[in-house]
Design an enzyme around this catalytic site. Structure first.
Site, PDB file in Angstrom:
ATOM      1  N   GLU A 164      33.309  32.446  47.110  1.00 60.35           N
ATOM      2  CA  GLU A 164      31.937  32.662  47.513  1.00 60.35           C
ATOM      3  C   GLU A 164      31.077  31.524  46.982  1.00 60.35           C
ATOM      4  OE1 GLU A 164      28.435  35.978  46.830  1.00 60.35           O
ATOM      5  OE2 GLU A 164      30.514  36.653  46.748  1.00 60.35           O
ATOM      6  N   HIS A 168      25.442  37.005  50.401  1.00 59.25           N
ATOM      7  CA  HIS A 168      25.349  37.976  49.295  1.00 59.25           C
ATOM      8  C   HIS A 168      23.908  38.479  49.160  1.00 59.25           C
ATOM      9  CE1 HIS A 168      27.629  39.163  45.401  1.00 59.25           C
ATOM     10  NE2 HIS A 168      26.762  40.106  45.735  1.00 59.25           N
ATOM     11  N   ARG A 216      33.238  43.048  46.964  1.00 60.69           N
ATOM     12  CA  ARG A 216      33.630  41.748  46.431  1.00 60.69           C
ATOM     13  C   ARG A 216      34.642  41.133  47.391  1.00 60.69           C
ATOM     14  NH1 ARG A 216      29.746  42.309  43.915  1.00 60.69           N
ATOM     15  NH2 ARG A 216      29.382  42.120  41.662  1.00 60.69           N
TER      16      ARG A 216
END
Length: 332
Positions: free
Chosen positions: A271, A290, A243
């Protein structure tokens, strides 16, 4: 889960397997479980349900939901973490929970392995330089001590993914270090894993590559901060597939802009990064959106795992990979 998530998770063949295991209407997909506008068909199914299959975007299983589901005994999550929807009310009810997090760990670990090996070979820098020169390169002069033989790799977090990465690294001539405050030192668990355990700061100081696999919890926010980044050797690579909040990006950016460190970042904080972020353009940064987790056909691995767990439940067997409330505070 939402209908589009259900469609990605369950191919016709997998739906057929599901309907062969349990009594279910495969066309009934619930994206909400409470509220005045609740579909009567969903409300009726919930009242009769003994097992829920959940996916990304599943609504929280609150006390109100559980009150409407008096027969519910089990939840099988066909994705990773259950933190977003399995509440304390579920544990208090004694509901058993399984997750496909282990199946999702594999593609993340594979991405990480590729990133580690490419980092050692200086692939990102050499590709950028080759694009500039558009001709012959003196590889030995320009790439210096590239290569993976006897490189040192630091793994931050003996999570499912961290352990899988360690396993995938075994065939290679690499020295693997580990930081994880939760592994059993008394049982010499690090030795069993085939790694050398040490404090985080020492790992960062020794690692040619540092790869982050810790969970996102309050204690891990910015765990890779200014001190750890300053300790990393010149030319080292930082990999993050966990993360974004685990790394202090404000502290990282000066090292990247100066070219002192390299980075492979599949997650960021925020993000995605804002459009003006230097991360998009730095030649020593590989920034991906991602993608390390399950995509495309890899999603079916999670579905197959979930269906295996459903089959075990139907047969009266314990889940192969259960989720325990006691481990959630320090797991993904």
């Amino acid at each position: 889960m939402s209908p589009d998530v259900a469609e990605r998770l369950f191919s016709p063949a997998r739906l057929a397997r599901l309907t062969g295991l349990v009594r279910v209407d495969p066309s009934l997909v619930a994206h909400t479980l409470t509220g005045p506008g609740l579909d009567p068909a969903v409300a009726a199914a919930l009242a009769d349900a003994e097992l829920l299959i959940t996916g990304w975007g599943a609504p929280p299983l609150t006390a109100e939901v559980l009150e409407a589901a008096p027969r519910l005994r089990a939840v099988v999550h066909a994705a990773g973490t259950v933190k977003h929807h399995v509440t304390d009310a579920c544990w208090e009810r004694g509901i058993v929970v399984a997750s496909a997090a282990g199946a999702n760990a594999l593609p993340v670990a594979e991405y990480t392995l590729a990133a580690i090996l490419f980092s050692g070979k200086r692939v990102l820098g050499s590709a950028h330089r080759f694009r500039e020169v558009r001709g012959s390169l003196d590889r030995h002069q320009e790439l210096g001590p590239a290569g993976n033989y006897r490189r040192t790799v630091g793994i931050v977090g003996a999570s499912r993914i961290g352990r899988r990465v360690i396993e995938l690294l075994r065939p290679f001539d690499l020295d693997v270090l580990l930081y994880d405050p939760y592994i059993d030192a008394a049982a010499d668990e690090a030795a069993t894993l085939g790694v050398e355990q040490m404090p985080l700061d020492e790992l960062c100081a020794r690692g040619d590559v540092v790869s982050v696999h810790a969970p996102q919890v309050p204690a891990t926010r910015h765990m890779i901060g200014a001190a750890q980044l300053a300790a990393m050797p010149d030319g080292a690579t930082l990999i993050n597939t966990a993360r974004g909040s685990l790394i202090d990006e404000d502290a990282l950016l000066p090292h990247l802009v100066a070219g002192r460190l390299n980075a492979v970042l599949d997650v960021t904080d925020p993000e995605p990064p804002p459009p003006h972020s230097p991360l998009y353009d730095l030649p020593n940064v590989l920034l991906t959106p991602h993608v390390a987790g399950s995509l495309g056909g890899e999603i079916h691995r999670m579905t197959d795992h979930a269906l295996d767990e459903v089959e075990r439940y139907v047969k009266g067997l314990p889940f192969e990979d259960p989720v325990h409330a006691s481990t959630l505070p320090h797991s993904a």
